[in-house]
Design an enzyme around this catalytic site. Structure first.
Site, PDB file in Angstrom:
ATOM      1  NE  ARG A 110      -0.285  -7.120   7.707  1.00 29.00           N
ATOM      2  CZ  ARG A 110      -0.074  -5.834   7.448  1.00 29.00           C
ATOM      3  NH1 ARG A 110       0.687  -5.493   6.438  1.00 29.00           N
ATOM      4  NH2 ARG A 110      -0.627  -4.898   8.184  1.00 29.00           N
TER       5      ARG A 110
ATOM      6  CD  GLU B  93       7.821   1.126   3.357  1.00 30.20           C
ATOM      7  OE1 GLU B  93       7.362  -0.026   3.357  1.00 30.20           O
ATOM      8  OE2 GLU B  93       7.224   2.080   3.865  1.00 30.20           O
ATOM      9  CG  ASP B  94       5.127  -2.867   2.065  1.00 29.21           C
ATOM     10  OD1 ASP B  94       5.548  -1.750   2.409  1.00 29.21           O
ATOM     11  OD2 ASP B  94       3.979  -3.259   2.336  1.00 29.21           O
TER      12      ASP B  94
ATOM     13  CG  PHE C 159      -5.982  -1.348  -2.461  1.00 27.02           C
ATOM     14  CD1 PHE C 159      -5.640  -2.510  -1.781  1.00 27.02           C
ATOM     15  CD2 PHE C 159      -6.117  -0.173  -1.748  1.00 27.02           C
ATOM     16  CE1 PHE C 159      -5.432  -2.494  -0.418  1.00 27.02           C
ATOM     17  CE2 PHE C 159      -5.916  -0.155  -0.381  1.00 27.02           C
ATOM     18  CZ  PHE C 159      -5.579  -1.322   0.294  1.00 27.02           C
TER      19      PHE C 159
HETATM   20  C1  PRP Z   1       1.919   0.980   4.051  1.00 28.29           C
HETATM   21  C2  PRP Z   1       3.158   0.399   3.393  1.00 28.29           C
HETATM   22  C3  PRP Z   1       4.153   1.516   3.458  1.00 28.29           C
HETATM   23  C4  PRP Z   1       3.278   2.757   3.356  1.00 28.29           C
HETATM   24  C5  PRP Z   1       3.372   3.321   1.965  1.00 28.29           C
HETATM   25  O1  PRP Z   1       2.051   0.843   5.424  1.00 28.29           O
HETATM   26  O2  PRP Z   1       3.604  -0.750   4.071  1.00 28.29           O
HETATM   27  O3  PRP Z   1       4.860   1.534   4.664  1.00 28.29           O
HETATM   28  O4  PRP Z   1       1.941   2.343   3.647  1.00 28.29           O
HETATM   29  O5  PRP Z   1       2.508   4.411   1.786  1.00 28.29           O
HETATM   30  P1  PRP Z   1       2.995   5.890   1.494  1.00 28.29           P
HETATM   31  O6  PRP Z   1       4.046   5.832   0.438  1.00 28.29           O
HETATM   32  O7  PRP Z   1       1.726   6.571   1.013  1.00 28.29           O
HETATM   33  O8  PRP Z   1       3.482   6.500   2.769  1.00 28.29           O
HETATM   34  P2  PRP Z   1       0.826   0.899   6.451  1.00 28.29           P
HETATM   35  O9  PRP Z   1       0.803   2.219   7.136  1.00 28.29           O
HETATM   36  O10 PRP Z   1      -0.439   0.485   5.751  1.00 28.29           O
HETATM   37  O11 PRP Z   1       1.226  -0.168   7.549  1.00 28.29           O
HETATM   38  P3  PRP Z   1       1.627  -1.718   7.373  1.00 28.29           P
HETATM   39  O12 PRP Z   1       2.988  -1.748   6.715  1.00 28.29           O
HETATM   40  O13 PRP Z   1       1.687  -2.226   8.771  1.00 28.29           O
HETATM   41  O14 PRP Z   1       0.577  -2.396   6.519  1.00 28.29           O
END
Ligand code: PRP
Length: 182
Positions: free
Chosen positions: A168, A103-104, A155
């Site tokens: 990105r 995960e990122d 953010f």
């Molecule tokens: C973002 C991020 C994680 C998630 C984290 O994804 O990449 O997957 O939110 O948030 P949380 O801990 O509150 O669940 P996003 O849904 O924005 O999609 P993306 O990865 O395509 O940008």
């Protein structure tokens, strides 16, 4: 939403390209030691983890398999909805395999919690979660087993992380000015 250029929109750089590279290399080396001979299945959570994932996999000097799952929890909003939607599932059968979820960022922790539960139901041999960035308080969700950097509750964008699809491809991680998303 007032998006202009990174020079205008980024309040400060949190981690430079060099700092990120050094930390990702360390994380990859640790994973390679742990999983040598086990042929782990590295799972990328699209799209945010894509940049971290490709660097992390290349920092592992052991055999790995690669697969991708696309989920969305945010849409164009800057706040988690708590609803995780699977847009593209894994191609691989993970039963009996060593799975590493990449995960990122963990914000509420709800995305990771949902995916861990989903993958556990498919009976892998083992499962580990690796995340580049971790925020201090998770809104009801879970943390990761391995974390690259702890970050303040701001953010952040760049190195795969976006705001409404922008930023990105920035090679660094920066804090977005409030006026851009408020
Ligand atoms: C973002 C991020 C994680 C998630 C984290 O994804 O990449 O997957 O939110 O948030 P949380 O801990 O509150 O669940 P996003 O849904 O924005 O999609 P993306 O990865 O395509 O940008």
């Amino acid at each position: 939403m007032r998006i202009t250029t990174p020079e205008n929109d980024i309040q400060k750089v949190l981690f430079t390209q060099e700092q990120i590279n050094a930390r990702v290399k360390e994380m990859g080396a640790a994973l390679a030691e742990e999983y040598r001979g086990k042929q782990p299945l590295m799972v990328c959570i699209l799209k945010g983890a894509s940049v971290f994932y490709t660097d992390l996999c290349r920092a592992m000097d052991c055999g790995v398999f690669m697969d991708f799952i696309a989920v969305s929890s945010y849409g164009v909003s800057s706040k988690s909805t708590g609803v995780v939607r699977i847009i593209k599932d894994l191609d691989s059968n993970i039963t009996g395999r060593h799975v590493v979820i990449v995960e990122d960022i963990i914000d509420s922790g709800l995305t990771l919690q949902y995916l861990k539960e989903l993958f556990a139901s498919r009976k892998p041999a083992s499962m580990k979660t690796v995340c580049l960035l971790d925020k201090p308080c998770h809104g009801g969700g879970i943390g990761a087993d391995a974390v690259g950097f702890d970050i303040p509750d701001e953010f952040v964008v760049g190195y795969g992380l976006d705001y409404a699809g922008h930023y990105r491809n920035l090679p660094y991680i920066g804090v977005l000015k409030r006026e851009v998303y408020e």
